[in-house]
Design a protein around this motif. Structure first.
Motif, short mmCIF file in Angstrom:
data_model
loop_
_atom_site.label_atom_id
_atom_site.label_comp_id
_atom_site.label_asym_id
_atom_site.label_seq_id
_atom_site.Cartn_x
_atom_site.Cartn_y
_atom_site.Cartn_z
N GLN A 199 0.86 -1.06 0.10
CA GLN A 199 0.14 -0.16 -0.07
C GLN A 199 0.79 1.30 0.08
O GLN A 199 1.96 1.24 0.30
CB GLN A 199 -0.97 0.05 1.08
CG GLN A 199 -0.21 -0.10 2.68
CD GLN A 199 -0.93 -0.10 3.55
OE1 GLN A 199 -2.00 -0.34 3.68
NE2 GLN A 199 -0.28 0.11 4.93
N PRO A 200 0.37 2.49 -0.24
CA PRO A 200 1.04 3.52 -0.21
C PRO A 200 1.89 3.68 1.14
O PRO A 200 0.90 3.59 2.09
CB PRO A 200 -0.05 4.68 -0.61
CG PRO A 200 -0.77 4.12 -1.30
CD PRO A 200 -0.98 2.64 -0.92
N LEU A 201 3.12 4.17 1.11
CA LEU A 201 3.86 4.12 2.26
C LEU A 201 3.25 5.58 3.15
O LEU A 201 2.97 6.38 2.41
CB LEU A 201 5.33 4.24 2.01
CG LEU A 201 5.97 2.81 1.35
CD1 LEU A 201 7.37 3.08 1.08
CD2 LEU A 201 5.75 1.86 2.38
N HIS A 202 3.52 5.42 4.38
CA HIS A 202 3.17 6.57 5.17
C HIS A 202 4.21 8.00 4.73
O HIS A 202 5.35 7.57 4.68
CB HIS A 202 3.61 6.20 6.50
CG HIS A 202 3.22 7.30 7.58
ND1 HIS A 202 2.17 8.03 7.80
CD2 HIS A 202 4.18 8.21 8.54
CE1 HIS A 202 2.20 8.96 8.75
NE2 HIS A 202 3.52 9.13 8.96
N LYS A 203 3.51 9.11 4.55
CA LYS A 203 4.13 10.06 4.06
C LYS A 203 5.07 10.91 4.94
O LYS A 203 5.91 11.77 4.59
CB LYS A 203 3.58 10.91 3.28
CG LYS A 203 2.76 10.04 2.00
CD LYS A 203 1.76 11.01 1.05
CE LYS A 203 1.07 10.25 0.11
NZ LYS A 203 0.30 11.07 -0.83
N GLY A 204 5.04 10.75 6.14
CA GLY A 204 5.89 11.28 7.21
C GLY A 204 7.12 10.54 7.40
O GLY A 204 7.63 9.68 6.62
N SER A 261 12.01 3.55 3.93
CA SER A 261 12.12 2.39 2.99
C SER A 261 12.83 3.19 1.74
O SER A 261 12.85 2.15 0.55
CB SER A 261 10.82 1.79 2.79
OG SER A 261 10.00 2.72 2.37
N GLY A 262 13.11 4.27 1.43
CA GLY A 262 13.67 4.82 0.37
C GLY A 262 13.21 6.13 0.07
O GLY A 262 12.69 6.92 1.19
N ILE A 263 13.30 6.65 -1.08
CA ILE A 263 12.71 8.08 -1.23
C ILE A 263 11.18 8.02 -0.97
O ILE A 263 10.56 7.24 -1.27
CB ILE A 263 13.01 8.46 -2.62
CG1 ILE A 263 14.45 8.51 -3.00
CG2 ILE A 263 12.23 9.86 -3.17
CD1 ILE A 263 14.73 8.81 -4.59
N SER A 264 10.90 9.16 -0.34
CA SER A 264 9.24 9.03 -0.03
C SER A 264 8.39 9.08 -0.71
O SER A 264 8.79 9.67 -1.88
CB SER A 264 9.15 10.34 1.18
OG SER A 264 9.04 11.51 0.33
N THR A 265 7.23 8.50 -0.74
CA THR A 265 6.26 8.48 -1.75
C THR A 265 5.85 9.74 -2.15
O THR A 265 5.66 10.12 -3.38
CB THR A 265 4.92 7.83 -1.38
OG1 THR A 265 5.41 6.36 -0.93
CG2 THR A 265 3.96 7.60 -2.56
N GLN A 266 5.68 10.90 -1.10
CA GLN A 266 5.14 12.12 -1.37
C GLN A 266 6.20 13.03 -2.29
O GLN A 266 5.84 13.62 -3.41
CB GLN A 266 4.94 13.05 -0.07
CG GLN A 266 4.34 14.32 -0.17
CD GLN A 266 4.20 15.02 1.04
OE1 GLN A 266 5.18 14.75 2.09
NE2 GLN A 266 3.21 15.54 1.36
N ALA A 267 7.69 12.65 -2.11
CA ALA A 267 8.73 13.46 -2.89
C ALA A 267 8.78 12.79 -4.24
O ALA A 267 8.76 13.69 -5.21
CB ALA A 267 9.87 13.09 -2.07
N LEU A 268 8.44 11.65 -4.34
CA LEU A 268 8.43 11.08 -5.76
C LEU A 268 7.04 11.68 -6.55
O LEU A 268 7.10 11.63 -7.61
CB LEU A 268 7.99 9.74 -5.82
CG LEU A 268 9.25 8.68 -5.45
CD1 LEU A 268 8.90 6.99 -5.27
CD2 LEU A 268 10.51 8.73 -6.69
#
Length: 377
Positions: free
Chosen positions: A81-86, A223-230
């Motif tokens: 699922q989408p990773l937590h954005k914080g 876990s890597g580059i944040s989903t929000q940043a992507l």
């Protein structure tokens, strides 16, 4: 119950075969998120293999982020699922910050482990043999993208040790990662924005900017580059270190690596996979690179022998998707290879004779022993 037919003529270890089958079932949705896997004992009895075989297969799935163990409950497919954005990790520090200076010091030390245990006597033996057996070849100029003898041995090694299948012409040899960063800017274009992990090894940004590229620093989570940043980035090229990103030590989960691939597909972007540390994975198998997961020819893979052998070797390599090989040659074949022919022949022989893989195996055993010592009460 999971049912797989294990061929009698199988050439790889059974646990790797079972791991691959379960992994593919997860990727293709046959095994659903949160679905419980059979116990090790029941699956071992069902498939007619040992419990150790299933244990090793499950361990690989855990290491790569496909499965999660739960105490007293068993093994479950990771919920994708989408990773937590914080929970983003610390931003890049100013160049004069004490922690940034410490990072540069640690960067110099990151090579010391492999160099301290480098088999110099074996390397010396190979150097003498190459001088004796290939005297005439050593006086010729290297082809633009590297000598065939090294590219051929490297292709065989990558298939054997890493499970990466490439043709010889997909391999580009250069004198260190910094040189290859520069080639990639020339190939992909200075007009593109290059997205980098924040924090990351400072020299990556410095080299890109010195070659005229614009960099955008993308904050990371656990876990890597944040989903929000992507989602927000303007970058067309993503430079990532999926295994043990420096200096955070973060390893991208399988979910995150697929997220990078989805980003590249949706944006028609390119991923540069900097795999500097993966050969030192202390598990039973190095992590599968994004390059091998890619089905759309959007990933360029790079690695260096400076980390796995010694900085004095100054040899690195790129793996290009097949669809990029012709364009890369048309644009950059005027460049001369920056690694001396003699060095390439020595490295090829060092790999061919099995010295390199034995060196890596020794280092991994030492790392495992060190890890066990550190975990002792």
């Amino acid at each position: 119950m999971l049912t797989y037919t294990i061929p009698e003529e199988i050439t790889e270890a059974k646990y790797k075969y079972i791991y691959e089958k379960i992994k593919q079932d997860i990727i293709h949705g046959t095994l659903k998120p949160e679905e419980k896997l059979p116990s090790k004992r029941s699956l071992a009895e069902h498939l007619g293999v040992s419990i150790i075989t299933i244990e090793n297969a499950y361990q690989l799935l855990i290491e790569e982020g496909y499965v999660i163990p739960r105490e007293r409950s068993g093994y479950f497919v990771l919920k994708w699922q989408p990773l937590h954005k914080g929970n983003e990790v610390k931003k890049r520090l100013p160049a004069d910050d004490p922690e940034r200076r410490a990072e540069r010091t640690n960067a110099a030390e990151m090579y010391s482990f492999s160099a301290a245990h480098f088999p110099l006597s074996e390397y010396r033996k190979v150097m003498r043999a190459v001088l004796s057996e290939h005297e005439e070849c050593l006086l010729t100029k290297s082809p633009s993208f590297g000598c065939d003898v090294l590219r051929r041995e490297l292709a065989d090694y990558l298939k054997r040790y890493r499970g990466i299948e490439v043709d010889m012409d997909q391999i580009i040899i250069g004198s260190g990662s910094e040189y290859l960063y520069g080639l990639l800017v020339l190939f992909l274009g200075r007009e593109k924005i290059y997205g980098l992990e924040d924090p990351s090894f400072e020299k990556i940004r410095q080299v890109y900017e010195a070659n005229g590229a614009v960099c955008e620093m993308l904050p990371m989570d656990s876990s890597g580059i944040s989903t929000q940043a992507l989602e927000k980035t303007r970058a067309a090229v993503l430079h990532v270190t999926p295994f043990h990103s420096y200096p955070t030590g973060i390893t991208a989960t399988a979910q995150k690596r697929f997220e990078y691939l989805r980003w590249a597909g949706e944006r028609e972007g390119i991923i540069i996979e900097d795999d500097i540390d993966s050969e030192f994975a202390v598990g039973s198998k190095p992590m599968e690179p994004i390059f091998s997961m890619d089905r759309e020819d959007r990933v360029i893979y790079m690695n260096t022998f400076s980390r796995s052998m010694t900085p004095a070797v100054r040899t690195a390599y790129l793996l290009l998707p097949k669809s990029m090989v012709k364009a890369f040659a048309e644009k950059l074949s005027f460049h001369s290879c920056t690694v001396p022919t003699y060095q390439q022949y020595v490295l090829a022989e060092f790999i061919r004779e099995g010295y390199f893989e034995r060196h890596l195996n020794r280092l991994r055993r030492r790392l495992r022993a060190q890890l066990h010592r550190n975990c002792e009460p």
